[in-house]
Design a protein around this motif. Structure first.
Motif, short mmCIF file in Angstrom:
data_model
loop_
_atom_site.label_atom_id
_atom_site.label_comp_id
_atom_site.label_asym_id
_atom_site.label_seq_id
_atom_site.Cartn_x
_atom_site.Cartn_y
_atom_site.Cartn_z
N UNK A 26 0.91 9.68 6.63
CA UNK A 26 -0.45 9.81 7.10
C UNK A 26 -1.49 9.80 5.99
N UNK A 35 0.84 -1.19 0.00
CA UNK A 35 0.00 0.00 0.00
C UNK A 35 0.87 1.23 0.00
N UNK A 71 -2.80 7.77 4.25
CA UNK A 71 -2.97 6.33 4.07
C UNK A 71 -4.41 6.05 3.69
N UNK A 72 -4.60 5.62 2.50
CA UNK A 72 -5.96 5.37 2.03
C UNK A 72 -6.51 4.06 2.57
N UNK A 73 -5.63 3.22 3.08
CA UNK A 73 -6.08 1.94 3.60
C UNK A 73 -6.30 0.91 2.53
N UNK A 74 -6.02 1.25 1.28
CA UNK A 74 -6.24 0.26 0.23
C UNK A 74 -5.00 -0.59 0.08
#
Lengths: 116, 109
Positions: free
Chosen positions: A99, A94, A101-104
């Protein structure tokens, strides 16, 4: 298109053997992860890395180690394989920008390891 | 400690019927929640994330902080929705995700 490639789709090893699982990503992602996927347990994080030569333990690190010598490559090592490490192993990467951070997570196709 | 619970291992629905996959979480802060999907013989991929408030392939999910839930819904299931669905949570700690155990959805004609 992000590509995460796991070098081995299927492996059969014997108890006590050393096992290397290799993962390469081609999108310059900072974060890389190793999960194991087991029916009824979902995905459990083994180790992750947020930079070259950096690694952090996940929820189930026992019996595993990792190596990240280059940004694009993250290796999972089983020093002495045991039957309870028979599982599907998923590598993921990823993007992370301090920070942002898209979480994908982008996953590889998985490496199915059988330890006899 | 953060935890994601998917109480249903298997959901079997008829084509055209509504489908709801339950997801409950425990986390003391403000998490970000996601649904991931794995179709047969394909890699795991992101379906949707709560911050986007979007509908993907007819699926929607609403974050209910009071009930600590993030259920996935679709009003009319299609056969191509048959897959394994995982709910996941991140606390933004280097982007690592905590996954639930997964729910297998089978849509029959």
């Amino acid at each position: 298109d992000v590509k995460v490639t796991q070098s081995s789709r299927y492996l059969v090893k014997r108890t006590g053997e050393k096992v290397f699982l290799e993962c390469v990503q081609d999108m310059d992602h900072e974060n890389m992860f190793w999960y194991r996927q087991d029916p009824g347990l979902g995905l459990r994080l083994i180790y992750f890395s947020y930079d070259v030569k950096m690694k952090e333990k996940g929820d189930i690190p026992e019996g595993y180690s990792v190596s990240r010598e280059k940004k694009e490559r993250f290796s999972l090592i089983l020093e002495s394989a045991s039957t309870n490490q028979t599982s599907m192993y998923l590598c993921a990467s990823s993007l992370s920008r301090w920070g942002e951070n898209t979480g994908e997570l982008f996953f590889g196709e998985g490496s199915r390891l059988t330890v006899l | 400690a953060q935890r994601v619970t998917q109480p249903e291992k298997l959901l079997s629905v008829f084509k055209g019927a509504p489908v709801e996959l339950k997801c409950n979480y425990s986390y003391s802060g403000s998490p970000e929640l996601f649904w991931y999907v794995q179709y047969s013989r394909q890699r795991l991929q992101l379906l949707l994330r709560h911050i986007s408030r979007e509908s993907i392939k007819g699926f929607t999910a609403d974050l209910n902080k009071g009930e600590t839930s993030f259920h996935l819904k679709k009003p009319f299931a299609q056969e191509e929705d048959s897959a394994m669905y995982y709910c996941a949570l991140t606390s933004n700690s280097w982007g690592k995700l905590q996954f639930g155990a997964g729910t297998q959805v089978v849509v029959t004609p």
